[in-house]
Enzyme design. Structure first.
Site, PDB file in Angstrom:
ATOM      1  N   ARG A 119       0.839  -1.197   0.000  1.00  0.00           N
ATOM      2  CA  ARG A 119       0.000   0.000   0.000  1.00  0.00           C
ATOM      3  C   ARG A 119       0.864   1.233   0.000  1.00  0.00           C
ATOM      4  O   ARG A 119       1.766   1.369   0.833  1.00  0.00           O
ATOM      5  CB  ARG A 119      -0.870   0.042   1.249  1.00  0.00           C
ATOM      6  CG  ARG A 119      -2.208  -0.552   0.998  1.00  0.00           C
ATOM      7  CD  ARG A 119      -3.076  -0.411   2.209  1.00  0.00           C
ATOM      8  NE  ARG A 119      -3.860  -1.626   2.310  1.00  0.00           N
ATOM      9  CZ  ARG A 119      -4.716  -1.874   3.261  1.00  0.00           C
ATOM     10  NH1 ARG A 119      -4.898  -0.992   4.218  1.00  0.00           N
ATOM     11  NH2 ARG A 119      -5.392  -2.992   3.266  1.00  0.00           N
TER      12      ARG A 119
ATOM     13  N   SER B 105      -8.074  -1.083   0.619  1.00  0.00           N
ATOM     14  CA  SER B 105      -9.084  -1.351   1.638  1.00  0.00           C
ATOM     15  C   SER B 105      -9.821  -0.097   2.119  1.00  0.00           C
ATOM     16  O   SER B 105     -10.483   0.573   1.350  1.00  0.00           O
ATOM     17  CB  SER B 105      -8.424  -2.100   2.797  1.00  0.00           C
ATOM     18  OG  SER B 105      -9.388  -2.489   3.730  1.00  0.00           O
ATOM     19  N   HIS B 106      -9.637   0.251   3.380  1.00  0.00           N
ATOM     20  CA  HIS B 106     -10.369   1.360   3.989  1.00  0.00           C
ATOM     21  C   HIS B 106      -9.600   2.678   3.901  1.00  0.00           C
ATOM     22  O   HIS B 106     -10.063   3.690   4.407  1.00  0.00           O
ATOM     23  CB  HIS B 106     -10.644   1.026   5.456  1.00  0.00           C
ATOM     24  CG  HIS B 106      -9.383   0.622   6.154  1.00  0.00           C
ATOM     25  ND1 HIS B 106      -8.787  -0.609   5.941  1.00  0.00           N
ATOM     26  CD2 HIS B 106      -8.575   1.284   7.000  1.00  0.00           C
ATOM     27  CE1 HIS B 106      -7.680  -0.681   6.646  1.00  0.00           C
ATOM     28  NE2 HIS B 106      -7.521   0.454   7.297  1.00  0.00           N
TER      29      HIS B 106
ATOM     30  N   ASP C  57     -16.475  -1.550   4.079  1.00  0.00           N
ATOM     31  CA  ASP C  57     -15.383  -0.645   3.728  1.00  0.00           C
ATOM     32  C   ASP C  57     -15.117  -0.601   2.223  1.00  0.00           C
ATOM     33  O   ASP C  57     -15.880  -1.147   1.424  1.00  0.00           O
ATOM     34  CB  ASP C  57     -14.107  -1.045   4.482  1.00  0.00           C
ATOM     35  CG  ASP C  57     -13.528  -2.352   3.969  1.00  0.00           C
ATOM     36  OD1 ASP C  57     -14.313  -3.201   3.508  1.00  0.00           O
ATOM     37  OD2 ASP C  57     -12.289  -2.515   4.019  1.00  0.00           O
TER      38      ASP C  57
ATOM     39  N   GLU D  66     -11.345 -10.401  13.436  1.00  0.00           N
ATOM     40  CA  GLU D  66     -10.407  -9.423  13.993  1.00  0.00           C
ATOM     41  C   GLU D  66     -11.183  -8.255  14.576  1.00  0.00           C
ATOM     42  O   GLU D  66     -12.277  -7.924  14.104  1.00  0.00           O
ATOM     43  CB  GLU D  66      -9.485  -8.900  12.902  1.00  0.00           C
ATOM     44  CG  GLU D  66      -8.585  -9.946  12.291  1.00  0.00           C
ATOM     45  CD  GLU D  66      -7.486  -9.301  11.459  1.00  0.00           C
ATOM     46  OE1 GLU D  66      -6.417  -9.042  12.026  1.00  0.00           O
ATOM     47  OE2 GLU D  66      -7.705  -9.050  10.262  1.00  0.00           O
TER      48      GLU D  66
HETATM   49  C1  G1P Z   1      -5.306  -3.307   9.932  1.00  0.00           C
HETATM   50  C2  G1P Z   1      -6.025  -4.086  11.006  1.00  0.00           C
HETATM   51  C3  G1P Z   1      -5.908  -5.571  10.751  1.00  0.00           C
HETATM   52  C4  G1P Z   1      -6.404  -5.908   9.350  1.00  0.00           C
HETATM   53  C5  G1P Z   1      -5.701  -5.026   8.328  1.00  0.00           C
HETATM   54  C6  G1P Z   1      -6.295  -5.214   6.931  1.00  0.00           C
HETATM   55  O1  G1P Z   1      -3.934  -3.643   9.948  1.00  0.00           O
HETATM   56  O2  G1P Z   1      -5.519  -3.770  12.284  1.00  0.00           O
HETATM   57  O3  G1P Z   1      -6.644  -6.278  11.721  1.00  0.00           O
HETATM   58  O4  G1P Z   1      -6.171  -7.247   9.036  1.00  0.00           O
HETATM   59  O5  G1P Z   1      -5.848  -3.651   8.674  1.00  0.00           O
HETATM   60  O6  G1P Z   1      -7.641  -4.888   6.868  1.00  0.00           O
HETATM   61  P1  G1P Z   1      -2.802  -2.748  10.680  1.00  0.00           P
HETATM   62  O7  G1P Z   1      -2.933  -1.359  10.109  1.00  0.00           O
HETATM   63  O8  G1P Z   1      -3.156  -2.742  12.134  1.00  0.00           O
HETATM   64  O9  G1P Z   1      -1.524  -3.435  10.384  1.00  0.00           O
HETATM   65 ZN    ZN Z   2     -10.922  -3.901   3.485  1.00  0.00          ZN
END
Ligand code: G1P
Ligand code: ZN
Length: 545
Positions: A22, A113-114, A279, A365
């Site tokens: 990312r 993702s988000h 998301d 999670e």
């Molecule tokens: C974050 C979330 C984790 C999830 C990931 C992808 O990762 O904490 O549980 O699997 O996004 O959606 P982090 O930014 O904490 O590494």
């Molecule tokens: Zn996502």
């Protein structure tokens, strides 16, 4: 020289994080940046020649351009066929399903993702293997090694594939099949849940709901599944049009980002009975009741406790897995059911082996992720449909379902405090300080809290015995409370320190306390033990989830 061969220079920063590579769009648009990473993936795969790959993304800015580049590179690298989501769209759960259903070698998922989208937002590339799940660390490490020494990549001459119409196309020797991104996934959901019961619930005069697609990828999926198949009025599905910049908002379903939905659900003059959001790429979920929020760790526990009301899980579940920082609510359910509960590092990739080997049926999670063995990704709409099916069977409100669960199993008060955009060195100092104090902590007493154990979490995969170290600092108290620290692996700007705080309360009379207040002593201690103020200069977190 092969006319498809292009010279390039290696990049040093293409290490995949918690969920793929990312970076901001600017990085990915830089000369050869995307190409290098894609070629590194191809070079790390055995059996690429003549294989089938799945390709699609969450529709964010740069998705369409990236797809054209990847198609040309796949053709030049000897891929046999690409199954491409129409208009370049595939939600993460749908991509996982398509990989499995058509027995592809794997898939390239274009998503951050988000994270926010748009020209100034983020982009991401993730490779999923043939089980439909994120590449395990062994493969992501190999891709990273490759990216650091790559000198050339292969790409077919510039040409544009029409990606908006269904059908089959050729690019040099390679077939491209543009597929409906929704239908296979919608069928899978229909075969998992009791659609007639959900349809009846949705039609009943006593029930109302709102689903927020957050201008992201689940819009078309929700329209087909909730709207066409389950009869939900389209007015009850908001922000259904996927936008390249998600309307300028964070496509993250939580109480501070899903503002429109939250204001509806917390309207004192009358709210829908059920609210939900997903998301950017459709793998996360948030569940709300009328003036009520369901903590994602609780959601996992509640779904596990009630699995047998769902047709697909009628015979019971084999086991549960949760990521280490996720609350221990699911452990209580597993204990009662007499099934194992696995604790894995953060990130969905660690659930793959357990699912493949039938050790678990559900996993989740704290970060709004839940899922099951039907695919190898977390699945936002799956969780939403699960809740709808549960409400249809129980004929009870979201709040009552949660409260009854707490009454039976106790409540795990839980909160996550994030310190975002810290200079990397400050965040590293916090972790270094914690690591250096690990041996001193056990036995220390702070008022009523006594530290029982402190460690740096190491996971040994029970299936392949692979070892993952440095997965977060755990401080465990003798009453079961926990403070966990880790650094985010998905951010693109500076470092994010995540502090997770949890306290168990078995007394039903104390299940209605304010979360932050009831965790105050642990929160204060978490800041003190990590020297957060001294080492980062921050007196409070930038986000509380
Ligand atoms: C974050 C979330 C984790 C999830 C990931 C992808 O990762 O904490 O549980 O699997 O996004 O959606 P982090 O930014 O904490 O590494
Ligand atoms: Zn996502």
């Amino acid at each position: 020289m092969d006319s498809n061969l292009k010279r390039t220079q290696p990049f040093k920063d293409q290490q995949p994080g918690t969920s793929g590579l990312r970076k901001s769009v600017k990085y990915f648009k830089a000369e050869n940046y995307l190409q290098n990473f894609i070629q590194s993936i191809f070079n790390s795969l055995e059996d690429l020649e003549g294989s089938t790959l799945v390709l699609g993304g969450d529709g964010r800015f740069f998705n369409r351009e990236a797809i054209q580049i990847i198609l040309r590179m796949a053709a030049a690298n000897g891929v046999g066929e690409v199954l491409l989501g129409q208009a370049g769209i595939l939600s993460t759960p749908a991509a996982s399903h398509v990989i499995r259903k058509y027995k592809a070698l794997g898939g390239i998922l274009l998503t951050a993702s988000h994270n926010p989208g748009g020209p100034d937002g983020d982009f991401g590339v993730k490779f999923n293997i043939s089980n439909g799940g994120p590449a395990p660390e062994k493969l992501t490490d190999a891709i990273f090694e490759e990216s650091k020494q790559l000198k050339e990549y292969k790409i077919e001459k510039a040409q544009v594939t029409p990606i908006d119409q269904l059908g089959s196309f050729k690019l040099a020797e390679m077939n491209i099949k543009v597929i409906d991104p929704v239908i296979d996934y919608a069928d899978l959901m229909e075969s998992t849940f009791d659609f007639p019961a959900i349809k009846e619930l949705i039609a009943s005069a006593d029930f109302s709901m709102c689903y927020d697609a957050m201008s992201a990828v689940t819009g078309p999926y929700a329209t087909e599944i909730l709207g066409s198949r389950l009869g939900l009025d389209t007015n009850a599905i908001i922000n259904t049009q996927p936008l390249m910049n998600f309307g300028g908002r964070h496509p993250d379903p939580n109480l501070s980002t899903a503002k429109q939905l939250v204001s509806k659900m917390y309207d004192k003059k009358g709210a829908p009975n059920f609210g939900a959001a997903s998301d950017g790429d459709g793998d996360r979920h948030m569940i709300l009741g009328d003036y009520f929020f369901v903590n994602p760790s609780d959601s996992l526990a509640i779904l596990a406790a009630n699995a047998q009301v769902i047709p697909a899980y009628e015979e019971g579940i084999k086991g549960i897995a949760r990521s280490m920082p996720t609350s221990q609510a699911a452990d209580k359910v597993a204990e009662k059911l007499g099934i194992p509960c696995f604790e894995t590092p953060t990130g969905w990739k660690f659930f793959g082996n357990l699912l493949d080997n039938d050790q678990i049926t559900f996993c989740g999670e704290e970060s709004f992720g839940g899922g099951a063995n039907h695919i190898r990704e977390k699945d936002g709409l799956w969780a939403v449909l699960f809740w709808l099916n549960l409400i249809a069977v129980k004929q009870d409100s979201v709040e009552n379902i949660v409260r009854k669960h707490w009454a039976e199993y106790g409540r795990n008060y839980y909160s996550r405090h994030d310190y975002e955009r810290l200079p990397n060195k400050d965040a590293d100092n916090v972790m270094r300080h914690l690591k250096s104090s690990l041996t001193l902590l056990p036995g220390m007493q702070f008022d009523t809290l006594r530290i029982d154990k402190a460690d740096d979490f190491t996971y040994i995969d029970p299936i392949d015995n692979s070892i993952s170290e440095n997965q977060g600092i755990r401080i465990i108290f003798d009453n079961g409370s926990r403070i966990i620290y880790r650094l985010s692996g998905t951010g693109t700007e500076g470092a994010t320190l995540r502090i997770y705080i949890e306290r168990f309360e078995g007394d039903i009379e104390k299940h209605d306390l304010d979360i932050q207040e009831t965790l105050t002593d642990l929160i204060q201690l978490s800041v003190k033990l990590a020297k957060v103020v001294e080492l980062t200069g921050k007196s409070k977190p930038s986000a509380i989830v």
